[in-house]
Write an enzyme that holds these catalytic residues in place. Structure first.
Site, PDB file in Angstrom:
ATOM      1  N   ARG A 233       0.831  -1.195   0.000  1.00 16.85           N
ATOM      2  CA  ARG A 233       0.000   0.000   0.000  1.00 16.85           C
ATOM      3  C   ARG A 233       0.870   1.251   0.000  1.00 16.85           C
ATOM      4  O   ARG A 233       1.933   1.267   0.634  1.00 16.85           O
ATOM      5  CB  ARG A 233      -0.893   0.049   1.258  1.00 16.85           C
ATOM      6  CG  ARG A 233      -2.171  -0.769   1.107  1.00 16.85           C
ATOM      7  CD  ARG A 233      -3.108  -0.093   0.104  1.00 16.85           C
ATOM      8  NE  ARG A 233      -4.294  -0.856  -0.189  1.00 16.85           N
ATOM      9  CZ  ARG A 233      -4.426  -1.776  -1.147  1.00 16.85           C
ATOM     10  NH1 ARG A 233      -3.399  -2.088  -1.925  1.00 16.85           N
ATOM     11  NH2 ARG A 233      -5.569  -2.377  -1.361  1.00 16.85           N
ATOM     12  N   GLU A 262      -2.787   7.915  -5.719  1.00 17.34           N
ATOM     13  CA  GLU A 262      -3.099   7.143  -6.932  1.00 17.34           C
ATOM     14  C   GLU A 262      -4.394   7.643  -7.526  1.00 17.34           C
ATOM     15  O   GLU A 262      -5.342   7.893  -6.761  1.00 17.34           O
ATOM     16  CB  GLU A 262      -3.235   5.651  -6.576  1.00 17.34           C
ATOM     17  CG  GLU A 262      -1.934   5.032  -6.105  1.00 17.34           C
ATOM     18  CD  GLU A 262      -2.065   3.536  -5.795  1.00 17.34           C
ATOM     19  OE1 GLU A 262      -3.087   2.933  -6.160  1.00 17.34           O
ATOM     20  OE2 GLU A 262      -1.161   2.988  -5.180  1.00 17.34           O
ATOM     21  N   HIS A 280       0.097   0.223  -9.747  1.00 17.26           N
ATOM     22  CA  HIS A 280      -0.743  -0.619  -8.883  1.00 17.26           C
ATOM     23  C   HIS A 280      -1.341  -1.790  -9.684  1.00 17.26           C
ATOM     24  O   HIS A 280      -2.558  -1.936  -9.796  1.00 17.26           O
ATOM     25  CB  HIS A 280      -1.858   0.215  -8.231  1.00 17.26           C
ATOM     26  CG  HIS A 280      -2.432  -0.433  -7.012  1.00 17.26           C
ATOM     27  ND1 HIS A 280      -2.953   0.288  -5.970  1.00 17.26           N
ATOM     28  CD2 HIS A 280      -2.571  -1.742  -6.667  1.00 17.26           C
ATOM     29  CE1 HIS A 280      -3.406  -0.546  -5.034  1.00 17.26           C
ATOM     30  NE2 HIS A 280      -3.185  -1.777  -5.434  1.00 17.26           N
TER      31      HIS A 280
HETATM   32  P1  NAD Z   1      -2.554 -10.319   5.271  1.00 17.41           P
HETATM   33  O1  NAD Z   1      -3.560  -9.684   6.153  1.00 17.41           O
HETATM   34  O2  NAD Z   1      -2.669 -11.751   4.921  1.00 17.41           O
HETATM   35  O3  NAD Z   1      -1.108 -10.113   5.914  1.00 17.41           O
HETATM   36  C1  NAD Z   1      -0.694  -8.905   6.474  1.00 17.41           C
HETATM   37  C2  NAD Z   1       0.311  -9.225   7.571  1.00 17.41           C
HETATM   38  O4  NAD Z   1       0.833  -8.001   8.049  1.00 17.41           O
HETATM   39  C3  NAD Z   1      -0.310  -9.942   8.770  1.00 17.41           C
HETATM   40  O5  NAD Z   1       0.358 -11.146   9.049  1.00 17.41           O
HETATM   41  C4  NAD Z   1      -0.155  -8.951   9.897  1.00 17.41           C
HETATM   42  O6  NAD Z   1       0.078  -9.560  11.139  1.00 17.41           O
HETATM   43  C5  NAD Z   1       1.035  -8.155   9.455  1.00 17.41           C
HETATM   44  N1  NAD Z   1       1.144  -6.855  10.085  1.00 17.41           N
HETATM   45  C6  NAD Z   1       0.151  -5.997  10.427  1.00 17.41           C
HETATM   46  N2  NAD Z   1       0.657  -4.920  11.031  1.00 17.41           N
HETATM   47  C7  NAD Z   1       2.007  -5.100  11.084  1.00 17.41           C
HETATM   48  C8  NAD Z   1       3.080  -4.326  11.600  1.00 17.41           C
HETATM   49  N3  NAD Z   1       2.864  -3.160  12.184  1.00 17.41           N
HETATM   50  N4  NAD Z   1       4.320  -4.812  11.458  1.00 17.41           N
HETATM   51  C9  NAD Z   1       4.556  -6.005  10.868  1.00 17.41           C
HETATM   52  N5  NAD Z   1       3.580  -6.790  10.378  1.00 17.41           N
HETATM   53  C10 NAD Z   1       2.320  -6.332  10.487  1.00 17.41           C
HETATM   54  O7  NAD Z   1      -2.494  -9.411   3.973  1.00 17.41           O
HETATM   55  P2  NAD Z   1      -2.020  -9.858   2.523  1.00 17.41           P
HETATM   56  O8  NAD Z   1      -3.152 -10.486   1.810  1.00 17.41           O
HETATM   57  O9  NAD Z   1      -0.741 -10.576   2.622  1.00 17.41           O
HETATM   58  O10 NAD Z   1      -1.795  -8.413   1.858  1.00 17.41           O
HETATM   59  C11 NAD Z   1      -0.683  -7.630   2.223  1.00 17.41           C
HETATM   60  C12 NAD Z   1      -0.778  -6.242   1.607  1.00 17.41           C
HETATM   61  O11 NAD Z   1      -0.775  -6.342   0.193  1.00 17.41           O
HETATM   62  C13 NAD Z   1      -2.045  -5.477   1.956  1.00 17.41           C
HETATM   63  O12 NAD Z   1      -1.718  -4.131   2.185  1.00 17.41           O
HETATM   64  C14 NAD Z   1      -2.880  -5.569   0.697  1.00 17.41           C
HETATM   65  O13 NAD Z   1      -3.781  -4.503   0.579  1.00 17.41           O
HETATM   66  C15 NAD Z   1      -1.797  -5.503  -0.345  1.00 17.41           C
HETATM   67  N6  NAD Z   1      -2.156  -6.002  -1.676  1.00 17.41           N
HETATM   68  C16 NAD Z   1      -1.667  -5.317  -2.745  1.00 17.41           C
HETATM   69  C17 NAD Z   1      -1.936  -5.760  -4.020  1.00 17.41           C
HETATM   70  C18 NAD Z   1      -1.443  -4.989  -5.200  1.00 17.41           C
HETATM   71  O14 NAD Z   1      -2.111  -4.965  -6.214  1.00 17.41           O
HETATM   72  N7  NAD Z   1      -0.283  -4.375  -5.127  1.00 17.41           N
HETATM   73  C19 NAD Z   1      -2.704  -6.916  -4.206  1.00 17.41           C
HETATM   74  C20 NAD Z   1      -3.158  -7.625  -3.095  1.00 17.41           C
HETATM   75  C21 NAD Z   1      -2.855  -7.145  -1.826  1.00 17.41           C
HETATM   76  C1  MLT Z   2      -5.859  -5.300  -3.545  1.00 16.03           C
HETATM   77  O1  MLT Z   2      -5.882  -4.787  -2.431  1.00 16.03           O
HETATM   78  O2  MLT Z   2      -6.513  -6.306  -3.834  1.00 16.03           O
HETATM   79  C2  MLT Z   2      -4.967  -4.732  -4.570  1.00 16.03           C
HETATM   80  O3  MLT Z   2      -4.438  -3.537  -4.178  1.00 16.03           O
HETATM   81  C3  MLT Z   2      -5.471  -4.774  -5.949  1.00 16.03           C
HETATM   82  C4  MLT Z   2      -6.672  -3.943  -6.280  1.00 16.03           C
HETATM   83  O4  MLT Z   2      -6.998  -3.003  -5.593  1.00 16.03           O
HETATM   84  O5  MLT Z   2      -7.312  -4.257  -7.252  1.00 16.03           O
END
Ligand code: NAD
Ligand code: MLT
Length: 530
Positions: A233, A262, A280
């Site tokens: 994020r 964004e 993104h």
């Molecule tokens: P998830 O909830 O499975 O994992 C997140 C982890 O972060 C958890 O294990 C949690 O304990 C840990 N966490 C929370 N606060 C913390 C801190 N202060 N320090 C260290 N660890 C901490 O989430 P996920 O599905 O693995 O997604 C991770 C990130 O990726 C999210 O921000 C999500 O929005 C993002 N994401 C981005 C895209 C993209 O298109 N770029 C796609 C999918 C997800």
């Molecule tokens: C997500 O949180 O799933 C990703 O950032 C991707 C999206 O927003 O489509």
């Protein structure tokens, strides 16, 4: 019944739209301006968004019919979940659908940084040839630091091991077992990770705690020549601090899929050749988008139909296989909840739920929610749902207690007994179980042992335990043309009081009910609709 109506405000895969169209009225308004969305939203039961739209208090106030917001993706930081919960609006996402894609994109940025990949590509395409300026690093034998070992962090860990990297992670919210399962070295503090890692990738959600988690101070603790990636994020890494780190040479490369703002078209960071940026696109793969589209459509259809939404973020999480086992109990509890106000008039004060036997192994919170939903729907308007049932109960001053007894009650493998005390101090009890055929049953009511499968229409009769009453009730049933599916009788003490519960095929009219009430030995007769 009219079909529910859903507004799809951002593009989702056609397979998802097709699915929605089978069940709902669908309006596709991709890239709808905010003003227009605010103007229209009152008309919809469901809203589907990705990350461009904000579902905040202003929108939710106008969304008077809204039952569910479907977030086609993972992060929910663009939704005011607390406000949605207060209003009984389900928020559901697709947390598993795009994790692999997002993980692969993070790895692409790691590799692109270490190999100067994008700069080399544009250099050659603009008619130049050089090799020395593209000196990179191997990943082999280097240390990868992962901040946040959740779904995506763990996927990155397992894949990067195959490059021969040592993997360390900082995540204070997960168990030791998770680190062991992924064979990742746990770092107790962020500082330890920052000092040890050659490459750092972040995979946390955006929260108050994680915004700016990588700033000036944190960068100063890192190794010289550190490589950074953020595909989680925007704002998790402070961009001003990143700029300084790149300028001074402290940061050897930076990969960003997510940005402070964004969409964004320019940034001081773009002046660096060792910065790779993508707009993104972590979830932008055919596979992820198909899965996201279909999954969010399924969630929204369920939400609009009033069914359990497995991915609801404002409900206790239940894994799909657990939900299968819990479903008949959830349905039973909702029906048991519906019984109280159809048989009693005093408001409920306390509810004590006792779980006996195998059911204690499950997280029973959802069962309590289902019971409260059934109970409160009878007295509140239809805005009571799974999401706000607990909150509504609290606001109505109803206290809930639960007891879990591992031992089996009689021969039931699982039994749930609900003891209600009302404002008049009266006690009312109900017990239910689920049979081997996965059918919910009422097995006790007010101390009377019965064996009733709750059905849509029922007749409940309390009578003196004297000969002839069953026949009299049967006569009225015939005269009033009421078709009976099953009939159950129960009593506690011979010759005192007894009950009859009839499952019938259609609603019993008030006129018919009065005839049962007028019978000499009938104390009360009530219709029940579940
Ligand atoms: P998830 O909830 O499975 O994992 C997140 C982890 O972060 C958890 O294990 C949690 O304990 C840990 N966490 C929370 N606060 C913390 C801190 N202060 N320090 C260290 N660890 C901490 O989430 P996920 O599905 O693995 O997604 C991770 C990130 O990726 C999210 O921000 C999500 O929005 C993002 N994401 C981005 C895209 C993209 O298109 N770029 C796609 C999918 C997800
Ligand atoms: C997500 O949180 O799933 C990703 O950032 C991707 C999206 O927003 O489509």
């Amino acid at each position: 019944m009219t079909k529910g109506k859903v507004l799809v405000a951002e593009r989702i895969d056609d397979a998802g739209i097709e699915l929605l169209r089978k069940e709902l009225e669908v309006d596709l308004c991709f890239d709808i301006p905010r003003d227009e969305l605010l103007e229209k939203i009152h008309d919809y039961d469901g809203l589907i968004i990705r990350s461009d739209n904000k579902v905040d208090k202003e929108l939710l106030e106008k969304a008077t019919k809204l039952k569910i917001v479907g977030r086609a993706g993972n992060g929910i930081d663009n939704i005011d979940v607390a406000e949605a919960t207060r209003r009984g609006v389900i928020v559901a996402n697709t947390p598993d659908s795009n994790s692999i894609s997002a993980c692969e994109l993070a790895i692409t940025h790691i590799l692109a940084g270490a190999k100067n990949f994008t700069y080399a590509d544009s250099y050659l395409k603009s008619g130049n040839w050089d090799r020395d300026i593209f000196m990179g690093n191997e990943l082999y034998n280097k240390t990868l630091g992962i901040i946040g070992l959740g779904r995506i962090g763990a996927l990155v860990a397992t894949r990067m091991k195959s490059f021969g990297m040592k993997i360390i992670a900082y995540d204070p919210y997960i168990s030791e077992e998770r680190f062991e399962r992924y064979d990742v070295e746990r770092k107790e503090t962020l500082e330890e990770l920052l000092k040890e890692a050659d490459i750092i990738t972040i995979h946390t959600p955006r929260t108050k705690e994680t915004i700016g988690i990588i700033g000036k101070k944190e960068i100063s603790l890192m190794k010289d020549g550190v490589r950074l990636v953020n595909a989680a994020r925007g704002k998790l890494m402070d961009e001003e601090a990143l700029y300084e780190g790149l300028k001074s040479g402290k940061i050897a490369s930076l990969g960003l899929d997510v940005h402070e703002k964004e969409p964004r078209y320019e940034s001081p960071l773009y002046e660096f050749k060792n910065v790779t940026v993508t707009p993104h696109i972590g979830a932008t793969t055919v596979e992820a988008q198909q899965d996201v589209g279909v999954t969010i459509a399924e969630q929204v259809i369920k939400g609009i139909k009033g069914e359990i939404v497995p991915n609801a973020v404002n409900l206790p999480g239940i894994a799909t296989d657990e939900l299968k086992k819990m479903k008949p109990y959830i349905e039973l509890m909702e029906k048991l909840g519906k019984l109280y106000y159809q048989l009693n008039s005093y408001p409920v004060k306390n509810v004590n739920i006792v779980y006996w036997g195998d059911i204690v192994k499950f997280d029973t919170e959802m069962l309590e929610i289902a019971f409260l939903k059934g109970l409160l729907e009878q007295v509140n308007n239809d805005r009571v749902n799974y999401i706000n049932a607990k909150m509504t109960a609290e606001q109505s001053g109803i206290s809930i207690r639960r007891q879990k007894m591992k031992e089996h009650y009689n021969n039931y493998s699982s039994l749930i007994t609900i003891k209600i005390t009302n404002n008049a101090g009266e006690k009312f009890t109900l017990s239910g179980t689920v049979s081997n055929k996965q059918e919910g049953k009422l097995v006790e009511i007010e101390g009377y042992e019965v064996d009733v499968k709750p059905s849509e229409y029922m007749l409940f009769v309390k009578n003196k335990d004297v000969p002839g009453v069953i026949g009299q009730v049967g006569t009225i049933v015939g005269q009033e043309n009421i078709n009976v599916a099953t009939m159950q009788v129960g009593r506690k003490v011979k010759g005192e009081m007894a009950i009859m519960i009839l499952n019938v095929d259609s609603e019993i009219s008030k006129e018919s009910l009065d005839k049962f009430k007028q019978l000499e030995n009938v104390i009360e007769a009530k219709t029940i609709i579940l």
